[in-house]
Design an enzyme around this catalytic site. Structure first.
Site, PDB file in Angstrom:
ATOM      1  N   SER A   1      -2.268  -1.864  -1.310  1.00 18.91           N
ATOM      2  CA  SER A   1      -1.536  -3.003  -1.886  1.00 18.91           C
ATOM      3  C   SER A   1      -2.346  -3.665  -2.986  1.00 18.91           C
ATOM      4  O   SER A   1      -3.578  -3.738  -2.902  1.00 18.91           O
ATOM      5  CB  SER A   1      -1.247  -4.026  -0.790  1.00 18.91           C
ATOM      6  OG  SER A   1      -0.646  -5.173  -1.348  1.00 18.91           O
TER       7      SER A   1
ATOM      8  N   HIS B   1      -5.866 -14.805  -0.061  1.00 23.23           N
ATOM      9  CA  HIS B   1      -4.548 -14.485  -0.592  1.00 23.23           C
ATOM     10  C   HIS B   1      -3.525 -14.800   0.506  1.00 23.23           C
ATOM     11  O   HIS B   1      -3.787 -14.523   1.683  1.00 23.23           O
ATOM     12  CB  HIS B   1      -4.501 -12.989  -0.967  1.00 23.23           C
ATOM     13  CG  HIS B   1      -3.276 -12.616  -1.738  1.00 23.23           C
ATOM     14  ND1 HIS B   1      -2.035 -12.483  -1.141  1.00 23.23           N
ATOM     15  CD2 HIS B   1      -3.076 -12.377  -3.060  1.00 23.23           C
ATOM     16  CE1 HIS B   1      -1.145 -12.160  -2.067  1.00 23.23           C
ATOM     17  NE2 HIS B   1      -1.752 -12.098  -3.231  1.00 23.23           N
TER      18      HIS B   1
ATOM     19  N   LYS C   1      -6.414  -3.422   4.948  1.00 22.48           N
ATOM     20  CA  LYS C   1      -6.102  -2.365   3.974  1.00 22.48           C
ATOM     21  C   LYS C   1      -7.373  -2.017   3.176  1.00 22.48           C
ATOM     22  O   LYS C   1      -7.650  -0.850   2.914  1.00 22.48           O
ATOM     23  CB  LYS C   1      -4.988  -2.812   3.016  1.00 22.48           C
ATOM     24  CG  LYS C   1      -3.601  -2.762   3.652  1.00 22.48           C
ATOM     25  CD  LYS C   1      -2.536  -3.025   2.614  1.00 22.48           C
ATOM     26  CE  LYS C   1      -1.146  -2.994   3.216  1.00 22.48           C
ATOM     27  NZ  LYS C   1      -0.776  -1.691   3.797  1.00 22.48           N
TER      28      LYS C   1
HETATM   29  N1  LIG Z   1       6.441  -4.847   1.116  1.00 20.42           N
HETATM   30  C1  LIG Z   1       5.770  -4.986  -0.017  1.00 20.42           C
HETATM   31  O1  LIG Z   1       6.185  -5.694  -0.971  1.00 20.42           O
HETATM   32  C2  LIG Z   1       4.463  -4.244  -0.175  1.00 20.42           C
HETATM   33  C3  LIG Z   1       3.682  -4.465  -1.313  1.00 20.42           C
HETATM   34  C4  LIG Z   1       2.504  -3.713  -1.489  1.00 20.42           C
HETATM   35  C5  LIG Z   1       2.146  -2.765  -0.547  1.00 20.42           C
HETATM   36  N2  LIG Z   1       2.911  -2.582   0.569  1.00 20.42           N
HETATM   37  C6  LIG Z   1       2.494  -1.523   1.525  1.00 20.42           C
HETATM   38  O2  LIG Z   1       3.182  -0.338   1.174  1.00 20.42           O
HETATM   39  C7  LIG Z   1       3.303   0.523   2.302  1.00 20.42           C
HETATM   40  C8  LIG Z   1       4.754   0.960   2.457  1.00 20.42           C
HETATM   41  O3  LIG Z   1       5.573  -0.184   2.656  1.00 20.42           O
HETATM   42  P1  LIG Z   1       7.110  -0.059   3.106  1.00 20.42           P
HETATM   43  O4  LIG Z   1       7.665  -1.456   3.140  1.00 20.42           O
HETATM   44  O5  LIG Z   1       7.814   0.973   2.304  1.00 20.42           O
HETATM   45  O6  LIG Z   1       6.924   0.485   4.593  1.00 20.42           O
HETATM   46  P2  LIG Z   1       7.892   0.392   5.857  1.00 20.42           P
HETATM   47  O7  LIG Z   1       9.321   0.612   5.428  1.00 20.42           O
HETATM   48  O8  LIG Z   1       7.587  -0.853   6.635  1.00 20.42           O
HETATM   49  O9  LIG Z   1       7.444   1.678   6.683  1.00 20.42           O
HETATM   50  C9  LIG Z   1       6.267   1.699   7.426  1.00 20.42           C
HETATM   51  C10 LIG Z   1       6.159   3.070   8.068  1.00 20.42           C
HETATM   52  O10 LIG Z   1       4.971   3.083   8.873  1.00 20.42           O
HETATM   53  C11 LIG Z   1       5.315   3.721  10.083  1.00 20.42           C
HETATM   54  N3  LIG Z   1       4.408   3.317  11.158  1.00 20.42           N
HETATM   55  C12 LIG Z   1       4.096   2.062  11.560  1.00 20.42           C
HETATM   56  N4  LIG Z   1       3.233   2.128  12.608  1.00 20.42           N
HETATM   57  C13 LIG Z   1       3.002   3.453  12.840  1.00 20.42           C
HETATM   58  C14 LIG Z   1       2.227   4.160  13.786  1.00 20.42           C
HETATM   59  N5  LIG Z   1       1.493   3.521  14.708  1.00 20.42           N
HETATM   60  N6  LIG Z   1       2.209   5.523  13.739  1.00 20.42           N
HETATM   61  C15 LIG Z   1       2.965   6.178  12.807  1.00 20.42           C
HETATM   62  N7  LIG Z   1       3.722   5.562  11.899  1.00 20.42           N
HETATM   63  C16 LIG Z   1       3.751   4.207  11.916  1.00 20.42           C
HETATM   64  C17 LIG Z   1       6.745   3.266  10.361  1.00 20.42           C
HETATM   65  O11 LIG Z   1       7.324   4.110  11.333  1.00 20.42           O
HETATM   66  P3  LIG Z   1       8.699   3.730  12.105  1.00 20.42           P
HETATM   67  O12 LIG Z   1       9.796   4.091  11.133  1.00 20.42           O
HETATM   68  O13 LIG Z   1       8.647   4.575  13.307  1.00 20.42           O
HETATM   69  O14 LIG Z   1       8.636   2.239  12.387  1.00 20.42           O
HETATM   70  C18 LIG Z   1       7.326   3.443   8.970  1.00 20.42           C
HETATM   71  O15 LIG Z   1       7.659   4.792   8.765  1.00 20.42           O
HETATM   72  C19 LIG Z   1       2.769  -0.302   3.486  1.00 20.42           C
HETATM   73  O16 LIG Z   1       1.420   0.050   3.718  1.00 20.42           O
HETATM   74  C20 LIG Z   1       2.870  -1.732   2.964  1.00 20.42           C
HETATM   75  O17 LIG Z   1       1.957  -2.606   3.622  1.00 20.42           O
HETATM   76  C21 LIG Z   1       4.056  -3.289   0.771  1.00 20.42           C
END
Ligand SMILES: NC(=O)c1ccc[n+]([C@@H]2O[C@H](COP(=O)([O-])OP(=O)(O)OC[C@H]3O[C@@H](n4cnc5c(N)ncnc54)[C@H](OP(=O)(O)O)[C@@H]3O)[C@@H](O)[C@H]2O)c1
Length: 219
Positions: free
Chosen positions: A111, A119, A131
């Site tokens: 991120s 932050h 992270k």
């Molecule tokens: N949201 C934002 O604006 C933002 C900004 C910058 C960076 N990010 C980062 O970008 C990345 C992707 O974000 P996203 O919102 O697209 O993700 P997301 O839709 O929340 O998906 C997270 C994934 O992680 C899997 N997961 C969680 N715990 C797990 C475990 N113990 N073992 C295996 N898989 C696991 C989930 O599986 P299930 O489907 O089984 O739950 C899901 O497939 C994340 O690291 C997030 O923190 C997010």
């Protein structure tokens, strides 16, 4: 090349899988719920049931994969250990398994602002701190890596151009998840992506550049 995708059922992970299959790269997806994954992911994807917190199972789960892409992330919850477990320990477990298997390239979705302690996002159980710890573990692993730090993620794609910069130089902005997925997959093909942290957002006024130019612009 065969790609192992962790977090494949997630909003970014599923787009990474799409981009890989569009390039005819075979995919092995680590999923916690096989039924859910079948309804989300293309039919040709190999599904491996597992959890990044189950360290022992990951070496087997990697199978014959040659590259790893991790797009896992803790969901906001009342569990204060969520980001520690998923964002740090889970990625650390994946890095260890990747090392054991001689994986050629590890792409991790992190991120923007991962280096910033003060932050607002750290109010979510220090997620950025964990992270950053995961990033450092990967950097020290000896594996070839690309750490992708996106800004705020959006589900709708758009025609904005990708802006890619050095670590700790972008402080706000957003980007469609599809573009994050493209960057992650292109990183596997662009030699200039190796062993770099890249920060990415998308902006309508930015000049359009090739992925080669984008990665080459980052040190
Ligand atoms: N949201 C934002 O604006 C933002 C900004 C910058 C960076 N990010 C980062 O970008 C990345 C992707 O974000 P996203 O919102 O697209 O993700 P997301 O839709 O929340 O998906 C997270 C994934 O992680 C899997 N997961 C969680 N715990 C797990 C475990 N113990 N073992 C295996 N898989 C696991 C989930 O599986 P299930 O489907 O089984 O739950 C899901 O497939 C994340 O690291 C997030 O923190 C997010």
């Amino acid at each position: 090349m065969k790609a192992f995708v962790a977090g494949a059922t997630g909003e970014t992970g599923r787009r990474i899988v799409q981009e890989l299959t569009a390039r005819n790269i075979p995919v092995r997806a680590l999923v916690r719920d096989v039924e859910k994954a079948r309804s989300i992911l293309p039919g040709e994807v190999e599904l491996v049931k597992g959890d990044v917190l189950d360290q022992q199972s990951l070496v087997t789960a990697l199978g014959d994969s040659t590259v790893v892409l991790s797009a896992t992330g803790a969901k906001p919850s009342f569990d204060p250990t969520g980001p520690y477990k998923v964002d740090y320990e889970g990625n650390k477990n994946l890095v260890d398994a990747a090392k054991a298997k001689g994986i050629e390239h590890f792409v991790m979705v992190s991120s923007l602002a991962a280096s910033q302690l003060f932050h607002p996002l750290n109010l979510f159980w220090l997620i950025l701190v964990w992270k950053k710890q995961a990033e450092e573990y990967l950097q020290k692993s000896g594996l070839t890596y690309t750490i992708v730090r996106p800004g705020g993620l959006k589900n709708e794609d758009n025609t904005d151009s990708i802006v890619m910069q050095n670590a700790d130089t972008l402080f706000d902005g957003s980007i469609p998840r599809q573009k994050v997925a493209q960057v992650c997959v292109e990183a596997l093909f662009e030699p200039a992506s190796r062993n770099k942290i890249v920060e990415i957002v998308a902006k309508p006024e930015a000049a359009s550049k090739s992925f080669g130019e984008l990665f080459a612009g980052v040190v």
